[in-house]
Design a protein around this motif. Structure first.
Motif, mmCIF file in Angstrom:
data_model
loop_
_atom_site.group_PDB
_atom_site.id
_atom_site.type_symbol
_atom_site.label_atom_id
_atom_site.label_comp_id
_atom_site.label_asym_id
_atom_site.label_seq_id
_atom_site.Cartn_x
_atom_site.Cartn_y
_atom_site.Cartn_z
ATOM 1 N N VAL A 136 0.818 -1.220 0.000
ATOM 2 C CA VAL A 136 0.000 0.000 0.000
ATOM 3 C C VAL A 136 0.849 1.267 0.000
ATOM 4 C CG1 VAL A 136 -1.895 1.197 1.201
ATOM 5 C CG2 VAL A 136 -1.740 -1.290 1.292
ATOM 6 N N GLY A 137 2.114 1.164 0.390
ATOM 7 C CA GLY A 137 2.930 2.353 0.590
ATOM 8 C C GLY A 137 3.097 3.233 -0.629
ATOM 9 N N SER A 138 3.109 2.662 -1.830
ATOM 10 C CA SER A 138 3.332 3.443 -3.050
ATOM 11 C C SER A 138 2.043 3.848 -3.748
ATOM 12 C CB SER A 138 4.213 2.651 -4.021
ATOM 13 O OG SER A 138 5.477 2.388 -3.446
ATOM 14 N N ILE A 139 0.904 3.399 -3.273
ATOM 15 C CA ILE A 139 -0.374 3.742 -3.895
ATOM 16 C C ILE A 139 -0.706 5.196 -3.586
ATOM 17 C CG2 ILE A 139 -2.840 3.243 -3.955
ATOM 18 C CD1 ILE A 139 -2.218 0.374 -3.259
ATOM 19 N N MET A 140 -1.119 5.928 -4.604
ATOM 20 C CA MET A 140 -1.474 7.334 -4.450
ATOM 21 C C MET A 140 -2.983 7.463 -4.252
ATOM 22 S SD MET A 140 1.536 8.638 -4.688
ATOM 23 C CE MET A 140 1.186 10.388 -4.769
ATOM 24 N N PHE A 141 -3.365 8.155 -3.191
ATOM 25 C CA PHE A 141 -4.766 8.387 -2.883
ATOM 26 C C PHE A 141 -5.099 9.850 -3.155
ATOM 27 C CE2 PHE A 141 -3.404 4.832 -0.274
ATOM 28 C CZ PHE A 141 -4.434 3.920 -0.424
ATOM 29 N N SER A 142 -6.201 10.091 -3.838
ATOM 30 C CA SER A 142 -6.651 11.452 -4.124
ATOM 31 C C SER A 142 -7.608 11.906 -3.024
ATOM 32 C CB SER A 142 -7.342 11.515 -5.488
ATOM 33 O OG SER A 142 -6.430 11.201 -6.522
ATOM 34 N N VAL A 143 -7.249 12.977 -2.346
ATOM 35 C CA VAL A 143 -8.055 13.495 -1.238
ATOM 36 C C VAL A 143 -8.236 14.997 -1.433
ATOM 37 C CG1 VAL A 143 -7.301 11.713 0.378
ATOM 38 C CG2 VAL A 143 -5.996 13.828 0.175
ATOM 39 N N PRO A 144 -9.281 15.589 -0.844
ATOM 40 C CA PRO A 144 -9.495 17.038 -0.984
ATOM 41 C C PRO A 144 -8.363 17.840 -0.340
ATOM 42 C CG PRO A 144 -11.481 15.930 -0.204
ATOM 43 C CD PRO A 144 -10.382 14.926 -0.124
ATOM 44 N N ALA A 145 -8.077 18.987 -0.928
ATOM 45 C CA ALA A 145 -7.033 19.874 -0.423
ATOM 46 C C ALA A 145 -7.446 21.317 -0.678
ATOM 47 C CB ALA A 145 -5.688 19.579 -1.077
ATOM 48 N N ALA A 146 -6.825 22.223 0.061
ATOM 49 C CA ALA A 146 -7.163 23.646 -0.055
ATOM 50 C C ALA A 146 -6.361 24.356 -1.127
ATOM 51 C CB ALA A 146 -6.949 24.338 1.289
ATOM 52 N N GLY A 147 -5.495 23.650 -1.831
ATOM 53 C CA GLY A 147 -4.676 24.266 -2.867
ATOM 54 C C GLY A 147 -5.474 24.649 -4.094
ATOM 55 N N ASP A 148 -4.769 25.127 -5.113
ATOM 56 C CA ASP A 148 -5.422 25.590 -6.332
ATOM 57 C C ASP A 148 -6.161 24.466 -7.055
ATOM 58 O OD1 ASP A 148 -4.394 28.099 -5.830
ATOM 59 O OD2 ASP A 148 -2.592 27.772 -7.040
ATOM 60 N N SER A 149 -5.584 23.272 -7.058
ATOM 61 C CA SER A 149 -6.209 22.156 -7.757
ATOM 62 C C SER A 149 -7.386 21.562 -6.985
ATOM 63 C CB SER A 149 -5.170 21.061 -8.031
ATOM 64 O OG SER A 149 -4.651 20.548 -6.812
ATOM 65 N N GLY A 150 -7.418 21.773 -5.679
ATOM 66 C CA GLY A 150 -8.494 21.230 -4.861
ATOM 67 C C GLY A 150 -8.341 19.769 -4.524
ATOM 68 N N VAL A 151 -7.282 19.125 -5.019
ATOM 69 C CA VAL A 151 -7.052 17.698 -4.793
ATOM 70 C C VAL A 151 -5.582 17.494 -4.477
ATOM 71 C CG1 VAL A 151 -7.160 15.379 -5.777
ATOM 72 C CG2 VAL A 151 -8.926 17.044 -6.344
ATOM 73 N N ALA A 152 -5.299 16.627 -3.547
ATOM 74 C CA ALA A 152 -3.926 16.266 -3.195
ATOM 75 C C ALA A 152 -3.730 14.773 -3.407
ATOM 76 C CB ALA A 152 -3.624 16.631 -1.751
ATOM 77 N N SER A 153 -2.586 14.402 -3.966
ATOM 78 C CA SER A 153 -2.231 12.995 -4.141
ATOM 79 C C SER A 153 -1.334 12.582 -2.982
ATOM 80 C CB SER A 153 -1.513 12.780 -5.481
ATOM 81 O OG SER A 153 -2.377 13.087 -6.565
ATOM 82 N N VAL A 154 -1.834 11.691 -2.159
ATOM 83 C CA VAL A 154 -1.137 11.302 -0.934
ATOM 84 C C VAL A 154 -0.689 9.847 -1.051
ATOM 85 C CG1 VAL A 154 -1.308 11.089 1.568
ATOM 86 C CG2 VAL A 154 -2.563 12.898 0.386
ATOM 87 N N PRO A 155 0.605 9.569 -0.948
ATOM 88 C CA PRO A 155 1.048 8.171 -0.966
ATOM 89 C C PRO A 155 0.620 7.451 0.304
ATOM 90 C CG PRO A 155 2.891 9.632 -0.498
ATOM 91 C CD PRO A 155 1.727 10.513 -0.829
ATOM 92 N N GLY A 156 0.404 6.163 0.168
ATOM 93 C CA GLY A 156 -0.088 5.381 1.298
ATOM 94 C C GLY A 156 0.828 5.376 2.494
ATOM 95 N N TRP A 157 2.138 5.493 2.271
ATOM 96 C CA TRP A 157 3.076 5.419 3.400
ATOM 97 C C TRP A 157 2.881 6.577 4.377
ATOM 98 C CZ3 TRP A 157 6.267 9.261 4.837
ATOM 99 C CH2 TRP A 157 6.640 10.208 3.892
ATOM 100 N N ARG A 158 2.428 7.745 3.882
ATOM 101 C CA ARG A 158 2.219 8.877 4.784
ATOM 102 C C ARG A 158 1.102 8.586 5.784
ATOM 103 N NH1 ARG A 158 1.535 14.062 1.106
ATOM 104 N NH2 ARG A 158 1.157 15.008 3.150
#
Length: 204
Positions: A14-36
């Protein structure tokens, strides 16, 4: 140790899988790796281990028990952190493992601080409450993060290392202060706040 071991077993899958979650940045989406996400969960396990149903009775035994408790906490936290770091080293390699290590340092500090403020059983509150805040407000754009986002900044970013080390120092320092000094500090700050609130406003 069991919780950390289980998360280490999941990390390669799971550590390298990227999860798309809401974010306050310009794109509105953040890609978070599973290890975090996994690293945040791996750090509060050693702190939860210190909870005891006889906490009040044990604390009444004096400073000797407190020293033993802190020694067990330090040993368990070091062992779990080392296990997770070595697993990351084998799975991701050296540069990414250093990024994971920085995340572990910061998350451990938040778990220790939450345990000191809310009790051993609430150690999970620190990492799991700070994680969504860091993801949502710490992501400013694609591969752009706030200076305090210690889990995502580049490896050679000094501010991220200082933030992580500061959180660990704050959490560890809170436990090194005995409960009498802790209560005295809280009482002093409370009285100071009340005194400042009652001070009449200065004349224009």
């Amino acid at each position: 140790m069991a919780l950390t071991g289980a998360l280490c077993a999941v990390l390669p899958f799971v550590g390298s899988i990227m999860f798309s979650v809401p974010a306050a940045g310009d794109s509105g989406v953040a890609s978070v790796p599973g290890w975090r996400i996994i690293a945040a969960g791996a750090t509060f396990g050693p702190v939860l281990f210190c909870h005891s149903p006889f906490g009040e009775m044990e604390s009444a035994t004096g400073r000797n028990w407190r020293r033993v408790q802190l020694g067990v906490l330090a040993l368990n936290a070091t062992a779990c952190s080392l296990l997770f770091f070595l697993t990351s080293l084998m799975v991701f390699g050296g540069p990414m493992a250093l990024l994971v290590l920085r995340g572990i340092i910061g998350w451990m500090g938040t778990a220790l601080l939450a345990a000191r403020l809310l009790g051993w059983r609430a150690a999970w509150v620190g990492p799991l409450a700070l994680l969504p805040i860091m993801i949502f407000w710490g992501t400013e754009g694609p591969q752009q993060y706030a200076w305090w986002e210690f889990t995502a900044r580049p490896i050679d970013d000094p501010a991220a290392w200082v933030t992580a080390a500061g959180l660990l120092a704050l959490g560890a320092g809170a436990h090194l202060v005995d409960r009498w000094r802790w209560r005295a500090a809280v009482t002093f700050l409370r009285r100071r706040t009340i005194r400042l609130s009652r001070r009449p406003p200065s004349a224009p």
